[in-house]
Design an enzyme around this catalytic site. Structure first.
Site, PDB file in Angstrom:
ATOM      1  CG  ASP A 168     -68.860   6.033 -40.195  1.00  0.00           C
ATOM      2  OD1 ASP A 168     -67.642   6.064 -39.915  1.00  0.00           O
ATOM      3  OD2 ASP A 168     -69.305   5.547 -41.244  1.00  0.00           O
TER       4      ASP A 168
ATOM      5  CB  ALA B  68     -68.979   2.383 -40.925  1.00  0.00           C
ATOM      6  CG  ASP B  69     -72.865   5.770 -42.465  1.00  0.00           C
ATOM      7  OD1 ASP B  69     -73.953   5.200 -42.332  1.00  0.00           O
ATOM      8  OD2 ASP B  69     -72.351   6.472 -41.582  1.00  0.00           O
ATOM      9  CB  SER B  70     -68.826   5.282 -47.777  1.00  0.00           C
ATOM     10  OG  SER B  70     -69.069   6.637 -47.491  1.00  0.00           O
TER      11      SER B  70
ATOM     12  N   GLY C 293     -73.083   1.011 -47.866  1.00  0.00           N
ATOM     13  CA  GLY C 293     -73.882   1.336 -49.047  1.00  0.00           C
ATOM     14  C   GLY C 293     -73.409   0.591 -50.276  1.00  0.00           C
TER      15      GLY C 293
END
Length: 385
Positions: free
Chosen positions: A141, A169-171, A174
């Site tokens: 991230d 970035a991850d959230s 998703g």
């Protein structure tokens, strides 16, 4: 009945982006089965914040994997791999975030599994996509934030580029993945065929910046520099930012400087010469506003500004936020049993359906806790005989 009740989702992913997408599908009623390595499982089981472990797994793991089931399988073992393929043949969605090429080496790439199950929606998360010189870089991230330009936008002019203090970035990846999965499921209802959905952390953060990045793509001008004080947006004029008050902080959104001058009874603001110069002079204007706001407590300014309909907000920490009536009215938390004598408090889905927010059905599963039940439910043992 939840919108996705009856759908089977196989979650091959680890850490945050893929598992958070599977979490949202579980919140909407899907049956989500984590496919995990025997012995270790999802690496996030041991990735804790502040060393918080609950029932042998990290609190972070419980946060991202509540409401799921766990099925252990060694994907390098032919027997286990055959069982997983039988699961895939009966599933609706598969989510994976392995490095590019790993699923293909195991014989679980899209072209292979879509032959087993043409109705399957196959969803993949990578760091930078599957082509180009970045494809094999670590999809982490902070590194994505740094390369995407997001960190460059944050912080004041005298500070280094400042990352967002969450795994944004991850959230976001998703959430984008869920968007694509739902679109494919909708199309499948018409065509009876699944499809492939791909997202990368980099593409999610580029999309997040679409306002300012599109401006640059069309006129070639980056913001001349970040604000020297109270930076909050690359292109928005003063007063946009967060300011210190006598006892805390106050956020001011878009608004008229002349109206603010009237509210504050400020001759300095009222005398500002050219409205068109507000962007170029925003540091000087923000300095004047900062000098005014520091002299009274936040509650004073909130009262005054709200009386005139000026967009503003207090700046809460988590203790203040969770104690507020507004937060309580949202009813987003739930105490979830963990074993016979313990419970943990978790955040529920942000969605409501027909006015009702879905409840959390259970905490995250123990490693392999549902393997036997899943074998029975999907008749895997019958196929083995």
């Amino acid at each position: 009945m939840q919108p996705l009740s009856g759908l089977i989702v196989l979650d091959f992913s680890q850490f945050l982006a893929g598992p958070s997408a599977a979490l949202r599908l579980a919140d909407m009623g899907a049956r989500v089965i984590k496919i995990e390595r025997p012995g270790s499982g999802d690496a996030c089981r041991q990735l804790s914040l502040r060393n918080q472990m609950v029932g042998g797994d990290s609190l972070l793991f419980h946060t991202i994997n509540r409401g799921k089931q766990s099925f252990t399988a060694n994907l390098k073992d032919p027997h286990d791999l055959a069982e997983v393929k039988k699961l895939i043949a009966q599933a609706d969605v598969l989510i994976e975030n392995f490095r590019p090429g790993v699923m293909e080496k195991m014989g679980l790439d899209f072209s292979t599994v879509s032959a087993l199950n043409p109705r399957l929606v196959y969803a993949s998360v990578t760091g930078y996509g599957t082509r180009g010189p970045w494809a094999k870089k670590p999809g982490q991230d902070l590194l994505i934030q740094a390369m995407s330009g997001l960190a460059w936008l944050n912080g004041n002019a005298d500070q280094p580029p400042t990352p967002f203090a969450l795994s944004v970035a991850d959230s976001l990846a998703g959430a984008h993945l869920v968007e694509g999965i739902l679109a494919c499921l909708l199309r499948r209802g018409k065509t009876q065929r699944g499809g492939r959905v791909e997202i990368s952390l980099m593409e999610s953060l580029l999309s997040m910046q679409f306002e300012v990045l599109t401006t640059w793509l069309n006129d070639g001008h980056q913001p001349p520099r970040r604000c020297a004080k109270n930076n909050a947006h690359a292109w928005l004029s003063a007063p946009y930012g967060i300011y210190q008050t006598q006892d805390g902080y106050l956020a001011l959104a878009m608004g008229s400087i002349s109206q603010l001058a009237d509210i504050f009874a400020s001759e300095r603001l009222a005398a500002w010469p050219d409205p068109n110069s507000w962007f170029h002079d925003r540091d000087a204007i923000k300095a004047v506003i900062a000098d005014i706001l520091i002299n009274q407590p936040t509650s004073h300014w909130l009262r005054l500004l709200e009386q005139h309909g000026y967009w503003c907000a207090d700046v809460y920490d988590w203790q203040t936020l969770t104690a507020s009536e507004g937060f309580q009215a949202l009813a987003m938390t739930q105490c979830v049993p963990l074993g016979a004598d313990r419970e943990i408090t978790l955040l529920k889905s942000p969605l409501r359906f027909n006015g009702v927010r879905p409840a959390i059905t259970h905490c995250a599963p123990g490693l392999g806790a549902d393997t036997s039940q899943i074998r029975a439910d999907f008749h895997l043992e019958e196929h083995d005989q």
